[in-house]
Design a protein around this motif. Sequence first.
Motif, PDB file in Angstrom:
ATOM      1  N   ARG A 195      69.792 100.096  12.333  1.00  0.00           N
ATOM      2  CA  ARG A 195      70.233  99.031  12.758  1.00  0.00           C
ATOM      3  C   ARG A 195      70.565  99.285  13.955  1.00  0.00           C
ATOM      4  O   ARG A 195      71.991  99.725  14.102  1.00  0.00           O
ATOM      5  CB  ARG A 195      71.143  98.230  11.529  1.00  0.00           C
ATOM      6  N   SER A 196      70.604  98.279  14.882  1.00  0.00           N
ATOM      7  CA  SER A 196      70.820  98.578  16.510  1.00  0.00           C
ATOM      8  C   SER A 196      71.075  96.956  16.448  1.00  0.00           C
ATOM      9  O   SER A 196      70.999  95.953  16.529  1.00  0.00           O
ATOM     10  CB  SER A 196      69.719  98.936  17.349  1.00  0.00           C
ATOM     11  N   VAL A 197      72.665  96.754  17.284  1.00  0.00           N
ATOM     12  CA  VAL A 197      73.886  95.610  16.890  1.00  0.00           C
ATOM     13  C   VAL A 197      73.426  95.964  18.710  1.00  0.00           C
ATOM     14  O   VAL A 197      75.038  96.787  18.992  1.00  0.00           O
ATOM     15  CB  VAL A 197      74.489  95.149  15.977  1.00  0.00           C
ATOM     16  N   LEU A 198      73.552  94.894  19.760  1.00  0.00           N
ATOM     17  CA  LEU A 198      74.109  94.665  21.011  1.00  0.00           C
ATOM     18  C   LEU A 198      75.111  93.826  20.769  1.00  0.00           C
ATOM     19  O   LEU A 198      74.553  92.239  20.914  1.00  0.00           O
ATOM     20  CB  LEU A 198      72.406  94.545  21.362  1.00  0.00           C
ATOM     21  N   THR A 199      75.870  93.774  21.171  1.00  0.00           N
ATOM     22  CA  THR A 199      77.446  92.643  22.093  1.00  0.00           C
ATOM     23  C   THR A 199      77.704  92.572  22.917  1.00  0.00           C
ATOM     24  O   THR A 199      77.522  93.403  23.938  1.00  0.00           O
ATOM     25  CB  THR A 199      78.195  92.861  21.266  1.00  0.00           C
ATOM     26  N   PHE A 200      77.562  90.960  24.187  1.00  0.00           N
ATOM     27  CA  PHE A 200      77.273  91.188  24.797  1.00  0.00           C
ATOM     28  C   PHE A 200      79.121  90.282  25.424  1.00  0.00           C
ATOM     29  O   PHE A 200      79.101  88.808  24.845  1.00  0.00           O
ATOM     30  CB  PHE A 200      76.435  89.705  25.484  1.00  0.00           C
ATOM     31  N   LYS A 201      79.098  90.799  26.213  1.00  0.00           N
ATOM     32  CA  LYS A 201      80.280  89.915  26.773  1.00  0.00           C
ATOM     33  C   LYS A 201      80.488  89.876  28.599  1.00  0.00           C
ATOM     34  O   LYS A 201      80.128  90.380  29.225  1.00  0.00           O
ATOM     35  CB  LYS A 201      81.674  91.365  26.624  1.00  0.00           C
ATOM     36  N   GLN A 202      81.059  88.469  28.632  1.00  0.00           N
ATOM     37  CA  GLN A 202      81.350  88.352  29.985  1.00  0.00           C
ATOM     38  C   GLN A 202      80.100  87.673  30.374  1.00  0.00           C
ATOM     39  O   GLN A 202      79.581  88.004  31.885  1.00  0.00           O
ATOM     40  CB  GLN A 202      81.837  89.097  31.299  1.00  0.00           C
ATOM     41  N   MET A 203      78.795  87.137  29.439  1.00  0.00           N
ATOM     42  CA  MET A 203      78.280  86.413  30.031  1.00  0.00           C
ATOM     43  C   MET A 203      78.085  85.567  31.063  1.00  0.00           C
ATOM     44  O   MET A 203      78.890  84.788  30.415  1.00  0.00           O
ATOM     45  CB  MET A 203      77.214  86.078  28.905  1.00  0.00           C
ATOM     46  N   GLN A 204      77.238  85.427  32.217  1.00  0.00           N
ATOM     47  CA  GLN A 204      76.990  84.534  32.897  1.00  0.00           C
ATOM     48  C   GLN A 204      75.774  83.822  33.069  1.00  0.00           C
ATOM     49  O   GLN A 204      74.004  85.047  33.230  1.00  0.00           O
ATOM     50  CB  GLN A 204      76.949  85.496  34.584  1.00  0.00           C
ATOM     51  N   HIS A 205      75.445  82.520  33.188  1.00  0.00           N
ATOM     52  CA  HIS A 205      74.437  82.307  33.164  1.00  0.00           C
ATOM     53  C   HIS A 205      74.496  81.590  34.380  1.00  0.00           C
ATOM     54  O   HIS A 205      74.593  80.981  35.209  1.00  0.00           O
ATOM     55  CB  HIS A 205      73.855  81.238  31.750  1.00  0.00           C
ATOM     56  N   ASN A 206      73.348  82.222  35.228  1.00  0.00           N
ATOM     57  CA  ASN A 206      72.056  81.873  36.600  1.00  0.00           C
ATOM     58  C   ASN A 206      73.384  81.841  37.567  1.00  0.00           C
ATOM     59  O   ASN A 206      73.703  80.770  38.656  1.00  0.00           O
ATOM     60  CB  ASN A 206      72.169  80.338  36.701  1.00  0.00           C
ATOM     61  N   PRO A 207      73.828  83.531  37.294  1.00  0.00           N
ATOM     62  CA  PRO A 207      74.533  83.801  38.197  1.00  0.00           C
ATOM     63  C   PRO A 207      73.432  84.224  40.192  1.00  0.00           C
ATOM     64  O   PRO A 207      72.699  84.284  39.548  1.00  0.00           O
ATOM     65  CB  PRO A 207      74.911  84.812  38.054  1.00  0.00           C
ATOM     66  N   ALA A 208      74.273  83.942  41.101  1.00  0.00           N
ATOM     67  CA  ALA A 208      73.022  84.852  42.320  1.00  0.00           C
ATOM     68  C   ALA A 208      72.779  86.320  42.012  1.00  0.00           C
ATOM     69  O   ALA A 208      74.214  86.558  42.045  1.00  0.00           O
ATOM     70  CB  ALA A 208      74.395  83.735  43.295  1.00  0.00           C
ATOM     71  N   LEU A 209      71.991  85.962  41.662  1.00  0.00           N
ATOM     72  CA  LEU A 209      71.932  88.257  42.184  1.00  0.00           C
ATOM     73  C   LEU A 209      70.644  88.164  43.224  1.00  0.00           C
ATOM     74  O   LEU A 209      70.064  87.420  43.987  1.00  0.00           O
ATOM     75  CB  LEU A 209      70.503  88.281  40.752  1.00  0.00           C
ATOM     76  N   ALA A 210      71.353  89.692  43.878  1.00  0.00           N
ATOM     77  CA  ALA A 210      70.147  89.910  45.051  1.00  0.00           C
ATOM     78  C   ALA A 210      69.267  90.392  44.448  1.00  0.00           C
ATOM     79  O   ALA A 210      68.952  90.868  43.500  1.00  0.00           O
ATOM     80  CB  ALA A 210      71.311  90.881  45.693  1.00  0.00           C
TER      81      ALA A 210
END
Length: 227
Positions: A195-210
């Motif tokens: 079993r592999s569990v990935l927990t995401f924190k401080q998820m930002q939707h649609n940020p400006a990415l270079a």
Amino acid sequence: MINEKRTLVKRFLITLCLVAAGAASANAGGLKSLENFVRTVQTGKADFTQVVTSPAREGQAPRVKTSSGRFEFARPNRFRFDYAKPFVQTIVADGQTLWLHDVDLNQVTARKQAAVLGATPAALIASAADVRALEADFVLADAPDQDGLQWVLATPRSRDGQLQSVRVGFRATGDTAADAGALAVLEILDSFGQRSVLTFKQMQHNPALAASAFVFKPPAGADVIRQ
């Protein structure tokens, strides 16, 4: 160490598979959150922690391995995983090539992205405009809400692969409107019981990415293997 890193790459590809599983149409609950995520989120970034638990062997406790880092993506075709602990590793898909940089080994592996991901649901996180195509690969169903999250259960239609099931969790509520519906947890169960569990924190939707975030150049002196 090398085997652990190869396992990490497999977990990475399965992780993309899970995120892609959120691309199906739906009516309510977790499925609706997944549909909205894929339809409306064109870029994203988050910190992540990954915990892999292997089945217990006779007379032994289960083995647990933890890693952490940073995740970014931009549709179509581009994503990046920067693993910081317990060892440094970078995985970059630039739309043409999938790069894996192992800092400890001073080694870079380059593969044609279409050849590696094109035949798997993993590719759809970055390239599919119509995510309904995922229904050909997964049976998707709402799962009960738990721990403040809306869940989707994704079961592969094919029984030939290593993936047994996936649960995708989205935040049902949040302090802000952006928090509600944010991708929070991915739970992967493979056919070997790992079993592999990935927990995401401080998820930002649609940020400006270079654009440079998804460009990779092998470091000077690195051993480059092209496959």
